[in-house]
Design a protein around this motif. Structure first.
Motif, mmCIF file in Angstrom:
data_model
loop_
_atom_site.group_PDB
_atom_site.id
_atom_site.type_symbol
_atom_site.label_atom_id
_atom_site.label_comp_id
_atom_site.label_asym_id
_atom_site.label_seq_id
_atom_site.Cartn_x
_atom_site.Cartn_y
_atom_site.Cartn_z
ATOM 1 N N ALA A 1 -24.778 -27.037 28.914
ATOM 2 C CA ALA A 1 -25.553 -26.222 29.486
ATOM 3 C C ALA A 1 -25.102 -25.269 30.579
ATOM 4 O O ALA A 1 -25.696 -24.761 31.263
ATOM 5 C CB ALA A 1 -26.587 -27.348 30.441
ATOM 6 N N ALA A 2 -23.522 -25.306 30.359
ATOM 7 C CA ALA A 2 -22.985 -24.210 31.256
ATOM 8 C C ALA A 2 -23.310 -22.707 31.037
ATOM 9 O O ALA A 2 -23.215 -22.413 29.789
ATOM 10 C CB ALA A 2 -21.555 -24.739 31.411
ATOM 11 N N PRO A 3 -23.314 -21.806 32.176
ATOM 12 C CA PRO A 3 -23.577 -20.470 31.802
ATOM 13 C C PRO A 3 -22.164 -20.004 30.771
ATOM 14 O O PRO A 3 -21.157 -20.405 31.009
ATOM 15 C CB PRO A 3 -23.546 -19.879 33.050
ATOM 16 N N ALA A 4 -22.151 -18.961 30.309
ATOM 17 C CA ALA A 4 -21.307 -18.264 29.414
ATOM 18 C C ALA A 4 -20.014 -17.962 30.356
ATOM 19 O O ALA A 4 -19.038 -18.091 29.890
ATOM 20 C CB ALA A 4 -21.573 -16.994 28.947
ATOM 21 N N GLU A 5 -20.251 -17.581 31.534
ATOM 22 C CA GLU A 5 -18.922 -17.518 32.555
ATOM 23 C C GLU A 5 -18.198 -18.890 32.476
ATOM 24 O O GLU A 5 -17.063 -18.821 32.781
ATOM 25 C CB GLU A 5 -19.558 -16.887 33.688
ATOM 26 N N VAL A 6 -18.998 -19.884 32.832
ATOM 27 C CA VAL A 6 -18.402 -21.089 32.918
ATOM 28 C C VAL A 6 -17.487 -21.470 31.725
ATOM 29 O O VAL A 6 -16.348 -21.821 31.880
ATOM 30 C CB VAL A 6 -19.239 -22.198 33.436
ATOM 31 N N LEU A 7 -18.216 -21.332 30.546
ATOM 32 C CA LEU A 7 -17.583 -21.346 29.263
ATOM 33 C C LEU A 7 -16.110 -20.582 29.201
ATOM 34 O O LEU A 7 -15.242 -20.836 28.418
ATOM 35 C CB LEU A 7 -18.364 -21.076 28.203
ATOM 36 N N ALA A 8 -16.249 -19.333 29.731
ATOM 37 C CA ALA A 8 -15.229 -18.429 29.737
ATOM 38 C C ALA A 8 -13.748 -18.961 30.373
ATOM 39 O O ALA A 8 -12.847 -19.217 30.016
ATOM 40 C CB ALA A 8 -15.393 -17.117 30.183
ATOM 41 N N MET A 9 -14.219 -19.705 31.623
ATOM 42 C CA MET A 9 -13.214 -20.153 32.244
ATOM 43 C C MET A 9 -12.564 -21.342 31.658
ATOM 44 O O MET A 9 -11.675 -21.930 31.608
ATOM 45 C CB MET A 9 -13.758 -20.603 33.778
ATOM 46 N N ASP A 10 -13.674 -22.155 30.890
ATOM 47 C CA ASP A 10 -13.092 -23.442 30.091
ATOM 48 C C ASP A 10 -11.997 -23.145 29.066
ATOM 49 O O ASP A 10 -11.006 -23.631 28.937
ATOM 50 C CB ASP A 10 -14.246 -24.166 29.408
ATOM 51 N N LEU A 11 -12.669 -21.983 28.378
ATOM 52 C CA LEU A 11 -11.687 -21.390 27.372
ATOM 53 C C LEU A 11 -10.388 -20.843 27.919
ATOM 54 O O LEU A 11 -9.316 -21.445 27.510
ATOM 55 C CB LEU A 11 -12.181 -20.242 26.595
ATOM 56 N N LEU A 12 -10.441 -20.141 29.041
ATOM 57 C CA LEU A 12 -9.088 -19.576 29.597
ATOM 58 C C LEU A 12 -8.225 -20.833 30.311
ATOM 59 O O LEU A 12 -7.070 -20.674 30.087
ATOM 60 C CB LEU A 12 -9.322 -18.647 30.843
ATOM 61 N N ARG A 13 -8.931 -21.732 30.774
ATOM 62 C CA ARG A 13 -8.272 -23.077 31.377
ATOM 63 C C ARG A 13 -7.363 -23.558 30.161
ATOM 64 O O ARG A 13 -6.065 -24.001 30.387
ATOM 65 C CB ARG A 13 -9.135 -24.139 32.071
ATOM 66 N N ALA A 14 -8.004 -23.653 28.976
ATOM 67 C CA ALA A 14 -7.295 -24.348 27.858
ATOM 68 C C ALA A 14 -6.296 -23.522 27.128
ATOM 69 O O ALA A 14 -5.280 -24.180 26.625
ATOM 70 C CB ALA A 14 -8.057 -24.901 27.066
ATOM 71 N N GLY A 15 -6.462 -22.112 27.322
ATOM 72 C CA GLY A 15 -5.633 -21.303 26.126
ATOM 73 C C GLY A 15 -5.109 -20.141 26.839
ATOM 74 O O GLY A 15 -4.472 -19.233 26.129
ATOM 75 N N SER A 16 -5.210 -19.963 28.128
ATOM 76 C CA SER A 16 -4.749 -18.400 28.440
ATOM 77 C C SER A 16 -3.184 -18.246 28.462
ATOM 78 O O SER A 16 -3.051 -16.943 28.174
ATOM 79 C CB SER A 16 -5.225 -18.568 30.123
ATOM 80 N N GLU A 17 -2.619 -19.060 28.386
ATOM 81 C CA GLU A 17 -1.149 -19.081 28.214
ATOM 82 C C GLU A 17 -0.716 -18.321 26.626
ATOM 83 O O GLU A 17 0.137 -17.737 26.708
ATOM 84 C CB GLU A 17 -0.290 -20.475 28.296
ATOM 85 N N LYS A 18 -1.810 -18.883 25.693
ATOM 86 C CA LYS A 18 -1.459 -18.628 24.321
ATOM 87 C C LYS A 18 -2.243 -17.314 23.950
ATOM 88 O O LYS A 18 -1.923 -16.678 22.802
ATOM 89 C CB LYS A 18 -1.661 -19.577 23.608
ATOM 90 N N MET A 19 -3.160 -16.818 24.599
ATOM 91 C CA MET A 19 -4.137 -15.795 24.151
ATOM 92 C C MET A 19 -3.392 -14.339 24.439
ATOM 93 O O MET A 19 -2.730 -14.231 25.192
ATOM 94 C CB MET A 19 -5.324 -15.864 24.995
#
Length: 152
Positions: free
Chosen positions: A95-113
């Motif tokens: 139910a999280a807003p897209a901005e929260v999902l973006a932070m979840d994605l970045l938290r998990a993979g920002s080092e590899k993106m």
């Protein structure tokens, strides 16, 4: 700001029962967790809170995240963002807003993106020179600082 917690607890708790991201600094004496940004009392007593109290905490965390993320990035393709979360099995609240999902994605993979556009997100022009990891760290630090100031 519109209501962000839109699903019933039964539907959303299947995937995520708390805001914990597995990096709790309250065990080291921080008054606010550097991982999930909850107050130490909220972390310690989460399972004792009512569903309504938990929803209020989710709301506060999400609202602050939306504000800070919008200052740094734009969600260019919400469907692509959602697909990437699923593709990489990244833990997130449905139910999280897209901005929260973006932070979840970045938290998990920002080092590899490399290119954020491939994930449905784009840095605002003034942050184009930051790597995804530095962009995430900047937003994460601002979220922590906001949580600390809200606590005072």
């Amino acid at each position: 700001m519109p209501e962000l917690y839109t699903e019933s607890p039964e539907e959303s708790e299947v995937l995520l029962k708390s805001p914990c991201v597995g990096f709790c600094s309250t065990t080291f004496g921080d008054p606010v967790c550097r991982g999930c940004k909850r107050l130490v009392a909220e972390v310690d007593g989460w399972n004792l809170l009512t569903t309504e109290q938990q929803q209020q905490i989710w709301q506060r965390l999400w609202q602050q995240t939306v504000i800070i993320v919008r200052q740094h990035i734009r969600i260019s393709d919400p469907l692509r963002l959602q697909n990437q979360l699923q593709r990489f099995a990244i833990r997130h609240h449905p139910a999280a807003p897209a901005e929260v999902l973006a932070m979840d994605l970045l938290r998990a993979g920002s080092e590899k993106m490399q290119q954020l556009q491939a994930y449905g997100i784009e840095p605002l022009t003034e942050f184009n020179d930051l790597s995804p990891a530095r962009l995430f760290n900047r937003m994460n630090r601002m979220l922590y600082e906001a949580a600390i100031s809200d606590q005072s």
